[in-house]
Design an enzyme around this catalytic site. Structure first.
Site, short mmCIF file in Angstrom:
data_model
loop_
_atom_site.label_atom_id
_atom_site.label_comp_id
_atom_site.label_asym_id
_atom_site.label_seq_id
_atom_site.Cartn_x
_atom_site.Cartn_y
_atom_site.Cartn_z
N GLY A 65 0.81 -1.22 0.00
CA GLY A 65 0.00 0.00 0.00
C GLY A 65 0.85 1.26 0.00
O GLY A 65 2.06 1.21 -0.23
N HIS A 109 5.39 1.93 -7.60
CA HIS A 109 4.40 0.85 -7.66
C HIS A 109 3.62 0.92 -8.98
O HIS A 109 3.34 -0.10 -9.62
CB HIS A 109 3.37 0.98 -6.53
CG HIS A 109 3.92 0.84 -5.15
ND1 HIS A 109 3.93 1.88 -4.24
CD2 HIS A 109 4.45 -0.22 -4.50
CE1 HIS A 109 4.43 1.46 -3.10
NE2 HIS A 109 4.77 0.19 -3.22
N GLY A 158 9.84 -4.94 -7.85
CA GLY A 158 10.76 -3.86 -8.16
C GLY A 158 12.21 -4.26 -7.93
O GLY A 158 12.53 -4.98 -6.97
N LYS A 177 14.29 -2.23 -6.94
CA LYS A 177 14.73 -1.50 -5.75
C LYS A 177 14.98 -2.47 -4.59
O LYS A 177 15.92 -2.32 -3.83
CB LYS A 177 13.68 -0.47 -5.31
CG LYS A 177 14.17 0.35 -4.13
CD LYS A 177 13.12 1.30 -3.62
CE LYS A 177 12.09 0.62 -2.79
NZ LYS A 177 12.30 0.73 -1.35
N VAL A 235 12.13 3.33 -9.88
CA VAL A 235 11.67 4.68 -10.22
C VAL A 235 12.18 5.63 -9.14
O VAL A 235 12.07 5.32 -7.94
CB VAL A 235 10.13 4.73 -10.31
CG1 VAL A 235 9.64 6.14 -10.59
CG2 VAL A 235 9.64 3.77 -11.39
N SER A 272 9.81 5.39 -2.30
CA SER A 272 9.50 4.39 -1.28
C SER A 272 8.35 4.93 -0.44
O SER A 272 8.28 6.14 -0.18
CB SER A 272 10.72 4.16 -0.39
OG SER A 272 10.33 3.51 0.80
#
Ligand code: AMP
Length: 286
Positions: A38, A44, A154, A156, A183, A192
């Protein structure tokens, strides 16, 4: 089930989600799943757009999985913004949001866990010992519920991506795991959900992660192949930032997350750094 409009739906229960996925599959539609906790941001949403483009149905799960938090305070502070998340996910092309409650995912007496040895004990796994067990358990469960053909993660969270890929392959889960590029904000900070917790000064300090990754990469490209020397350069860049506290600096193989005696192209520089109370992770490929 809550109908947003004729094609977009928020699903709250496991059985409704399974019914939805089964119906899509019977119609011959492929399913792309984007698991999230969320507080959705543009990072996302890049995964959602990719899932939308490559599948008949794009499902976004929104579940802040308690099992992967080692610190209950961190979970309590985790932003819960389902309405905004649903709008953002539908705007990016999601067909369904799966947003179960904790008891729906972990009913009383729940006692089955998915665990991995080796890679999941390193870096993030060393500083947060049961973290990847929580991730693997919830991801396996989401795969069972949503029956995806493809699932999007991701880069990341590079160690999570590697671990989920390995699990899906070793357990023959019949789902393709797709890694998507990180991103970033305009100043390089990786997006984040935790960035929202940074105060104004901390937000500026947080630039040190991207700076350290870039300088580490430049030092490697200028010929430094000793992982210890490279790591200590990177550490000194982070240590120059007074609000930063290093959790780890790793220069690792992207599959095993072990440090080789000599740094090679394709290795990752992976960082976890506290800025104030907020733990941020980032990485770059050499
Ligand atoms: P989270 O909600 O933090 O668990 O993240 C859900 C998924 O989004 C994970 O696969 C993350 O790796 C991915 N993700 C988070 N931040 C970014 C980002 N800045 N760029 C690309 N993917 C991301």
């Amino acid at each position: 089930m809550t109908k947003e409009n004729k094609d977009q739906i928020i699903i709250r229960t496991v059985s409704d989600m399974q019914t939805y996925a089964r119906a899509a599959r019977l119609r011959g539609e492929s399913i792309g799943l984007v698991p999230t906790m969320g507080a959705l941001h543009a990072g996302h949403l890049s995964l959602v757009r990719r899932a939308r483009a490559e599948n008949g149905k794009a499902i976004v799960s929104v579940f802040a999985n308690p099992m992967q938090f080692d610190d209950p305070g961190d979970l309590a502070r985790y932003p819960a913004t389902l309405d905004a998340d649903a709008r953002a996910a539908f705007g990016a092309g999601a067909d369904a949001i799966f947003a179960p409650g904790e008891r729906e995912m972990y009913p009383e007496g729940f006692s089955t866990f998915v665990d991995m040895t080796g890679i999941s004990d390193r870096l993030c796994g060393a500083s947060r010992p049961s973290h990847f067990r929580g991730v693997l358990t919830v991801v396996t469960k989401l795969f069972g519920i949503c029956a995806p053909d493809r699932a999007y993660f991701g880069e990341k969270d590079a160690q999570q991506l590697a671990i989920v890929k390995k699990m899906a392959s070793e357990l023959c889960l019949n789902v393709e795991i797709i890694g998507c590029p990180t991103v970033r904000e305009a100043d390089g900070l990786a997006m984040s959900s935790r960035n929202a917790r940074l105060g104004a000064d901390e937000r500026i300090s947080a630039r040190c992660l991207f700076r350290a990754l870039n300088e580490g990469k430049a030092i490697f490209e200028s010929g430094e192949a000793d992982p210890g020397v490279l790591a200590s350069h990177i550490r000194s860049i982070l240590e120059a930032e007074p609000r930063a506290r290093i959790d780890y600096v790793g220069i690792v193989d992207p599959l095993t997350f072990e440090t080789a005696p000599s740094v090679r192209a394709g290795n990752l520089i992976a960082l976890a750094v506290y800025i104030g109370d907020t733990r941020l992770v980032d990485n770059t490929k050499l």
